[in-house]
Design a protein around this motif. Structure first.
Motif, PDB file in Angstrom:
ATOM      1  N   UNK A   1      -3.090  -5.227 -13.263  1.00 52.66           N
ATOM      2  CA  UNK A   1      -1.740  -5.554 -13.715  1.00 52.66           C
ATOM      3  C   UNK A   1      -1.555  -5.119 -15.162  1.00 52.66           C
ATOM      4  N   UNK A   2      -1.462  -3.813 -15.358  1.00 54.79           N
ATOM      5  CA  UNK A   2      -1.034  -3.302 -16.657  1.00 54.79           C
ATOM      6  C   UNK A   2      -0.079  -2.146 -16.403  1.00 54.79           C
ATOM      7  N   UNK A   3       0.661  -1.738 -17.439  1.00 57.73           N
ATOM      8  CA  UNK A   3       1.727  -0.751 -17.252  1.00 57.73           C
ATOM      9  C   UNK A   3       1.230   0.504 -16.546  1.00 57.73           C
ATOM     10  N   UNK A   4       0.083   1.058 -17.034  1.00 63.77           N
ATOM     11  CA  UNK A   4      -0.370   2.353 -16.528  1.00 63.77           C
ATOM     12  C   UNK A   4      -0.897   2.266 -15.106  1.00 63.77           C
ATOM     13  N   UNK A   5      -1.707   1.227 -14.843  1.00 64.15           N
ATOM     14  CA  UNK A   5      -2.345   1.147 -13.518  1.00 64.15           C
ATOM     15  C   UNK A   5      -1.301   1.003 -12.417  1.00 64.15           C
ATOM     16  N   UNK A   6      -0.301   0.146 -12.674  1.00 65.10           N
ATOM     17  CA  UNK A   6       0.721  -0.068 -11.645  1.00 65.10           C
ATOM     18  C   UNK A   6       1.559   1.200 -11.467  1.00 65.10           C
ATOM     19  N   UNK A   7       1.852   1.878 -12.580  1.00 59.49           N
ATOM     20  CA  UNK A   7       2.631   3.115 -12.490  1.00 59.49           C
ATOM     21  C   UNK A   7       1.838   4.185 -11.735  1.00 59.49           C
TER      22      UNK A   7
ATOM     23  N   UNK B   1      -5.792  -7.893 -15.479  1.00 57.63           N
ATOM     24  CA  UNK B   1      -6.454  -8.542 -14.361  1.00 57.63           C
ATOM     25  C   UNK B   1      -5.900  -7.916 -13.081  1.00 57.63           C
ATOM     26  N   UNK B   2      -6.578  -8.114 -11.974  1.00 57.74           N
ATOM     27  CA  UNK B   2      -6.129  -7.452 -10.749  1.00 57.74           C
ATOM     28  C   UNK B   2      -5.137  -8.343  -9.995  1.00 57.74           C
ATOM     29  N   UNK B   3      -4.394  -7.709  -9.075  1.00 56.46           N
ATOM     30  CA  UNK B   3      -3.489  -8.473  -8.224  1.00 56.46           C
ATOM     31  C   UNK B   3      -4.272  -9.528  -7.440  1.00 56.46           C
TER      32      UNK B   3
END
Lengths: 435, 178
Positions: free
Chosen positions: A304-310, A263-265
């Protein structure tokens, strides 16, 4: 609010649920253990966890099943599981809730893990301040022993396991897995040089797995409902399952929210946490605990997932999402976090020990309107000399708030410095590190 | 002496670990619970129990912030000052406490009842500002709550505003429609 299924917070969200063994069993608890123990081979349990895509919820996001697989297969001798319940990352308060409200969920995960990795002793390393949490866990362990879920010959399968609660005594660094092991061995909590990794040389130099509370709490559900079910939640294939995001700061409804990853911030902050607490707009987000680089209001659509935030330049970390409103000084925010890191640096590596001191002093001087333009170069230079030059990830963590606030809000630093120059209050010499 | 008073408990603690030294933090926590701080004689006794040198015990004590090397007040008030709490008013909370108690952080009231400290994150970021008093958490603090807590502690030694098993937001808010 979007609809979704609660997994980890489901039991405790049921009115009247106390977290007792009876309540947990009534909600279907320890069924996964019955399904697994003596019926599924340990290696197959590990395979199922790998297939689920579960990644560590403590901060680094390492695949859990892969971590277990690193243990030497032919090793004859004791192996250990350490549950990392040291929850100390500023912005994070989910493990406390999981332990105090539904301790058996996590205990079932511990028994399953120990079975999979062949450990007969497990330790729950809980931060010293969580006195209530430690008491609740002790009580739950007593209940589990009496019911035959712990002890010798568990569920008549010949599997033996003892689990103990081990309280820390106040040290952020003991959440770092090798520092945790040192602390558990009765020493100062100084991270170890890796390799060797805990998988081969862990607690008492024996093969050891260290897993976070939330990671372990997911296991009964994965074994009950199957890895395919788990892998279908969130943003497969790399970020599966839900996360408990801890929302703090300037929002209407701070707290723990369990949502599928991806989901998004914007959804988390505005739909779940109720949006901003006043009419001031959102200015900054810390996406994954104090060690994560800041985001701006331009990052609200990031997932909010590992890849997107990285990919967006930060990290999902421990799940601590802190929201700041317009008007919050970013220099002040960076200073507050830096003071935390300065206080908590264990002192083993010179760049971190001395660097954190210099960073705090330089930031304090800028904040007090006594800074000068060279200070910004000093900050950047110091950060460059810390990143990648320490034994553990603490060094990388402590510079993230400074580098990211310098990146997005450099003008705030400059304004404070210009104010200093106008007032002719420049310090004659850069402050030296404390002796 | 700890060992005389807590023989069974200490033996039970020792039985949990294959290596004796692992019992160090549990025994230090026990000593501090007994005296409010870790005294020199306690450190020496623990060293004897664990077959360590006193300096091996001392070097561990100085690493961990919860362990006090000097006697403190009956109630140790620790206010979280980290960023997340600071965003929602922990500095103001420290101000209230300073005014009520007449002391600054790291000081103890003349009647030895209260010691005030500021500490780093206590994992209560969604329910700040907050403080820990001895073993209990007090969260979402307001000026009125602080007054009541201080009065209750003075009078009864405890206060009903302390946090129970933690869940926030409360279950009814966490429930989502299916």
């Amino acid at each position: 609010m979007p609809t979704h299924e609660l997994i980890l917070l489901k039991n405790m969200s049921t009115p009247g649920y106390t977290g007792s063994l009876a309540d947990y069993e009534r909600a279907g608890g320890y069924q996964a253990l019955r399904k697994v123990l003596g019926k599924i081979a340990p290696a197959d349990v590990t395979e199922m966890v790998k297939k689920s895509g579960l990644r560590g919820r403590g901060g680094a996001g390492f695949p859990t099943g892969v971590k277990w697989e690193f243990l030497p297969k032919d090793y004859q001798g004791p192996r250990y599981l350490c549950c990392n319940a040291d929850e100390s990352e500023p912005g994070t308060f989910k493990d406390r809730q999981l332990m105090e409200r539904d301790p058996h969920q996590m205990l079932e995960g511990i028994v399953i893990t120990c079975y999979a990795i062949g450990a007969e002793i497990g330790y729950i390393y809980i931060r010293g301040e969580f006195v209530l949490g430690a008491q609740i866990l002790e009580r739950a362990l007593g209940e589990a022993r009496a019911a035959g879920y712990l002890g010798t010959n568990i569920l008549d399968t010949g599997f033996n396991l003892d689990v103990w609660v081990h309280r820390g005594a106040g040290a952020y660094i003991c959440g770092e897995e090798t520092a945790l092991l040192e602390s558990l061995e009765g020493k100062r909590g100084l991270p170890r040089v890796k390799p060797p990794f805990p998988a081969t040389h862990g607690l008492y130099n024996k093969p050891t797995v260290v897993n976070n509370v939330e990671t372990l709490a997911n296991l009964p559900h994965i074994l009950n409902r199957g890895p395919e079910w788990f892998a279908s939640i969130g943003s497969p294939p790399r970020s599966t399952g839900t996360r408990i995001f801890c929302v703090s700061g300037h929002v209407k409804r701070p707290g723990n929210y369990e949502v599928p990853m991806g989901i998004t911030f914007r959804e988390l902050i505005f739909d779940h946490a109720g949006g901003m607490r006043s009419d001031k707009p959102l200015k900054a987000i810390i996406p994954g605990g104090a060690s994560a680089a800041f985001f701006t209001d331009q990052h609200l659509e990031v997932k909010l997932d590992f890849e997107s935030v990285a990919q967006a330049g930060s990290m999902l970390g421990s799940g601590g999402v802190t929201v700041m409103e317009e008007g919050t000084s970013m220099v002040w925010a960076a200073l507050r976090l830096m003071e935390f890191f300065y206080h908590e640096s264990c002192g083993k590596c010179t760049p971190c020990r001395e660097g954190s001191s210099w960073l705090v002093q330089t930031l304090r001087r800028i904040m007090a309107k006594r800074g000068r333009h060279e200070d910004l170069d000093t900050l950047t230079e110091l950060c460059k000399n810390i990143v990648g030059r320490t034994i553990c990830a603490f060094g990388d963590a402590e510079v993230a708030p400074i580098l990211s606030t310098l990146q997005y809000w450099r003008h705030e630093y400059e304004e404070l410095i210009e104010a200093a120059e106008a007032a002719e209050l420049i310090t004659p010499e850069p402050a030296l590190a404390r002796h | 002496m700890l060992l005389e008073k807590y023989t069974d408990h200490i033996n039970e603690i020792l039985s949990r670990y294959p290596v004796r030294r692992s019992a160090l933090l549990p025994l230090l926590n026990l000593a501090q619970r007994e005296d409010g701080y870790v005294s020199e004689s306690a450190m020496k006794e623990i060293a004897r129990i664990l077959r360590l040198t006193p300096s091996q015990v001392y070097e561990v004590v100085t690493f961990y912030t919860m362990l006090n090397l000097k006697p403190i007040g009956k109630f140790h008030i620790q206010v979280c000052r980290s960023l997340m709490c600071a965003l929602v008013g922990s500095d103001t909370l420290v101000g209230w406490l300073q005014a009520r108690l007449g002391i600054r952080p790291r000081e103890t009231t003349p009647d030895r009842l209260f010691t005030l400290s500021t500490v780093e994150c206590l994992a209560s970021c969604g329910t700040g500002p907050m403080m820990q008093v001895n073993e209990e958490y007090y969260e979402q603090l307001t000026e009125e709550k602080v007054d009541r807590i201080l009065a209750d502690l003075k009078r009864d030694g405890t206060c009903s505003l302390k946090s129970g098993p933690f869940m926030f937001p409360q279950p009814e808010l966490q429930q989502v429609k299916r």
